[in-house]
Design a protein around this motif. Structure first.
Motif, PDB file in Angstrom:
ATOM      1  N   GLU A  52     -10.421  27.783 -28.091  1.00  0.00           N
ATOM      2  CA  GLU A  52      -8.986  27.684 -27.829  1.00  0.00           C
ATOM      3  C   GLU A  52      -8.314  29.050 -27.936  1.00  0.00           C
ATOM      4  N   TYR A 209      -2.266  28.369 -29.048  1.00  0.00           N
ATOM      5  CA  TYR A 209      -3.050  27.528 -29.953  1.00  0.00           C
ATOM      6  C   TYR A 209      -2.502  27.585 -31.371  1.00  0.00           C
ATOM      7  N   THR A 329     -12.391  17.555 -30.818  1.00  0.00           N
ATOM      8  CA  THR A 329     -11.745  18.849 -31.042  1.00  0.00           C
ATOM      9  C   THR A 329     -11.220  18.902 -32.469  1.00  0.00           C
TER      10      THR A 329
END
Length: 357
Positions: A52, A209, A329
């Motif tokens: 990310e 992120y 995730t």
């Protein structure tokens, strides 16, 4: 390892390296058109965070597969091959990867090691974290300190001990269960990538992120705070959630395995004590974890007469779930865990922000 040995290793197991989780394309090396940084992360959480942060500007490989715990990881030829050509090795640190030094030496890794636990306020490992619900505040580091007044009722004192043969180091390594620590880890990865490749254009992806991680922390806090502090009781499989406990005024009443190491054993006396405490406190649920066999947790839940959360309802503790799953995730795993815990307390978490869905 001498260069000839490294070459022989790569020619023998180069294909095997592709089975490692998270390979984002062909391995770099001689003759490769891909000149991006090669990043190897030890855990599934760190690999996801790294992807990310860097976007398409680097290639990220995870040594561990979904559902696999770092405690008992046994690096094979594929791991050695991936490390041999890596530019950056991103590790959790805090004693999690006990197999790391020998693996790095065997692989011939010559890149930069990034210890993402540096600067995090680490919890000192304890003989019995939950005995008498005395959790003290002895810790290490200066960054990401928590408000003393807000956590006065949940001190975290931990006296060092080897857990009867399962020594896991001086500190609790499960730092990612507090998203504030994940923010620090993401920042460490960002800084290391920028230093290694100043031309890597990661400013936008890293900033986006980090903003999502901050939103995650706010959502978790607001969802958990719907439940009175005295009702925030959790029983899990092993001692994974100390940082969540400290950050959000959650009390981990006890764990099925009395250790920071998920390969530890539980005595009959420990099981009896935990069952009695679950009954006495009215704790409604025992949570299994996705990387650990739920059989013993099921026994304890049955004897205590409470619900067991397992399978898809298990907590994603030491590892993420399969790619594409709700826990595939880091953010997804935290949404899942928080939802599971809050609903076990009889409440509903707040709606998930669109940026986190």
């Amino acid at each position: 390892m001498r260069p000839t040995q490294t070459t022989a290793l790569l020619s023998t197991v180069g294909a095997a390296a592709l089975v490692l989780t998270g390979c984002a394309g062909p391995a770099n090396g001689a003759g490769s058109a891909d000149d991006r940084l090669e990043i190897v992360a030890t855990t599934t959480q760190l690999a996801d965070i790294a992807r990310e942060v860097v976007g398409d500007e680097a290639q990220v490989t995870s040594l561990l597969r979904p559902g696999a715990s770092a405690h008992s990881f046994d690096p094979g030829p594929a791991a050695l091959a991936a490390l041999a050509s890596a530019d950056l090795l991103v590790v959790n640190g805090a004693g999690l990867e006990g197999w790391l030094d020998s693996t790095v030496e065997a692989s011939g890794f010559a890149g930069t090691l990034v210890d993402t636990s540096e600067g995090i306020d680490l919890i000192v490992a304890g003989h019995d974290t939950h005995e008498g619900h005395d959790h003290g505040d002895e810790s290490h580091g200066d960054d990401h300190e928590h408000d003393d007044e807000a956590h006065a009722d949940h001190d975290h004192a931990h006296e060092p001990d080897d857990h009867a043969g399962h020594d896991h180091g001086e500190f609790d390594p499960h730092v990612w269960t507090d998203p504030a620590n994940a923010i620090a880890q993401a920042e460490a990865i960002r800084d290391a990538v920028t230093a290694a490749d100043p031309d890597a254009d990661i400013d936008a992806s890293a900033a986006a992120y980090l903003e999502r991680l901050a939103e995650l922390e706010s959502w978790m806090r607001a969802s958990i705070e719907q439940v009175p502090v005295e009702e925030r009781l959790v029983v899990t499989t092993h001692d994974t959630f100390g940082y969540l406990e400290r950050a959000f005024d959650v009390q981990v009443l006890g764990t099925v395995l009395p250790s920071l190491d998920d390969s530890a054993d539980a005595s009959a006396a420990h099981i009896d004590d935990l069952v009695a405490e679950i009954r006495a406190t009215g704790t409604p649920v025992v949570f299994s974890e996705n990387a650990i066999d739920p059989q013993l947790a099921a026994t304890i839940a049955r004897e205590a007469g409470v619900e067991l959360r397992q399978g898809e309802d298990a907590l994603a503790a030491d590892a993420l779930g399969p790619e594409g799953s709700p826990t595939g995730t880091y953010i997804g795993s935290q949404l899942h865990n928080t939802t599971a815990i809050v609903t076990a307390w009889g409440a509903e978490p707040l709606p998930v922000p669109g940026s986190l869905s």
